[in-house]
Enzyme design. Sequence first.
Site, PDB file in Angstrom:
ATOM      1  N   GLU A   6      -3.694  -9.814   3.716  1.00  0.00           N
ATOM      2  CA  GLU A   6      -4.551  -9.530   4.873  1.00  0.00           C
ATOM      3  C   GLU A   6      -5.638 -10.581   5.077  1.00  0.00           C
ATOM      4  O   GLU A   6      -5.966 -10.941   6.216  1.00  0.00           O
ATOM      5  CB  GLU A   6      -5.192  -8.138   4.724  1.00  0.00           C
ATOM      6  CG  GLU A   6      -4.278  -6.982   5.106  1.00  0.00           C
ATOM      7  CD  GLU A   6      -3.355  -6.551   3.990  1.00  0.00           C
ATOM      8  OE1 GLU A   6      -2.677  -5.529   4.151  1.00  0.00           O
ATOM      9  OE2 GLU A   6      -3.288  -7.251   2.946  1.00  0.00           O
TER      10      GLU A   6
ATOM     11  N   GLU B  61       0.819  -1.208   0.000  1.00  0.00           N
ATOM     12  CA  GLU B  61       0.000   0.000   0.000  1.00  0.00           C
ATOM     13  C   GLU B  61       0.855   1.262   0.000  1.00  0.00           C
ATOM     14  O   GLU B  61       0.478   2.268  -0.613  1.00  0.00           O
ATOM     15  CB  GLU B  61      -0.946  -0.039   1.197  1.00  0.00           C
ATOM     16  CG  GLU B  61      -2.017  -1.121   1.024  1.00  0.00           C
ATOM     17  CD  GLU B  61      -2.900  -1.335   2.226  1.00  0.00           C
ATOM     18  OE1 GLU B  61      -4.100  -1.568   2.033  1.00  0.00           O
ATOM     19  OE2 GLU B  61      -2.384  -1.279   3.366  1.00  0.00           O
TER      20      GLU B  61
END
Length: 261
Positions: A135, A115
């Site tokens: 995740e 990210e």
Amino acid sequence: MTATEAPPAGLLVECRGNVVLLKVDRPERRNAIDLPTATAIARALDAFDADDDLRAAVFTGTGGFFSAGMDLKAYSETGDRPIDPGRGGFGIVARPPRKPIIAAVEGAALGGGLEIALACDLVVAAEGARFGLPEVKRGLLASGGGLLRLPALIPRNIAMEVSLTGAPLSARRCAELGLVNQVVADGGTLDAALELATAIADNAPLPVQESKRILIESADWPAAEQFARQEPYVERVRRSEDAREGAAAFLEKRPPRWRNR
């Protein structure tokens, strides 16, 4: 960030001409980012945006690691998430700098690490680098921009695969998909990223910054309004001193002297 300021905890800041180098320096934690480091990153980006002499940035990590994203150990001990009120997660993902920034990725850019790379404008990756959003394997969701930015940069179905399986992609595959600009030998990303940053910094700063702005903001502009909406940016550059300087330097066959106005 001035040369006399003490380097913030977890982050090394170095100016190389018109380029600023930001290095997350927590190799014992695979450069995972805690709240103090996120705050340091945000303040360094504030200083970068405010300094007219700095025209491009490179973001990387020390010890052969880019970043493992959030420092889960620090979070479990303190309960503090690495979020800056002004720039968001990791001090960058919600509001990246207005000037160009390049990610130099060695090792893994997984979860928050990816990210951070997605918040940058260009990505240079080592041959052995890996990119992914694991995740879902940990009962979490990629809330730091991964689910928002990834499908805008690579084909939707590939973004779905990465996000729903949690499986990483190689640097070569990311280059094929257009996510990575250059793949270089392991250990060579910093030099390659600095070369790119210098090439950017050699250009007129105002057109570079306005070009980045148009490229990002125009994604939401209706097709029928795109030329009208970009006109204020174009006019700002057209009326600048640097636009006249660029023409004069070309005619006089000399290097331009940019003044960022």
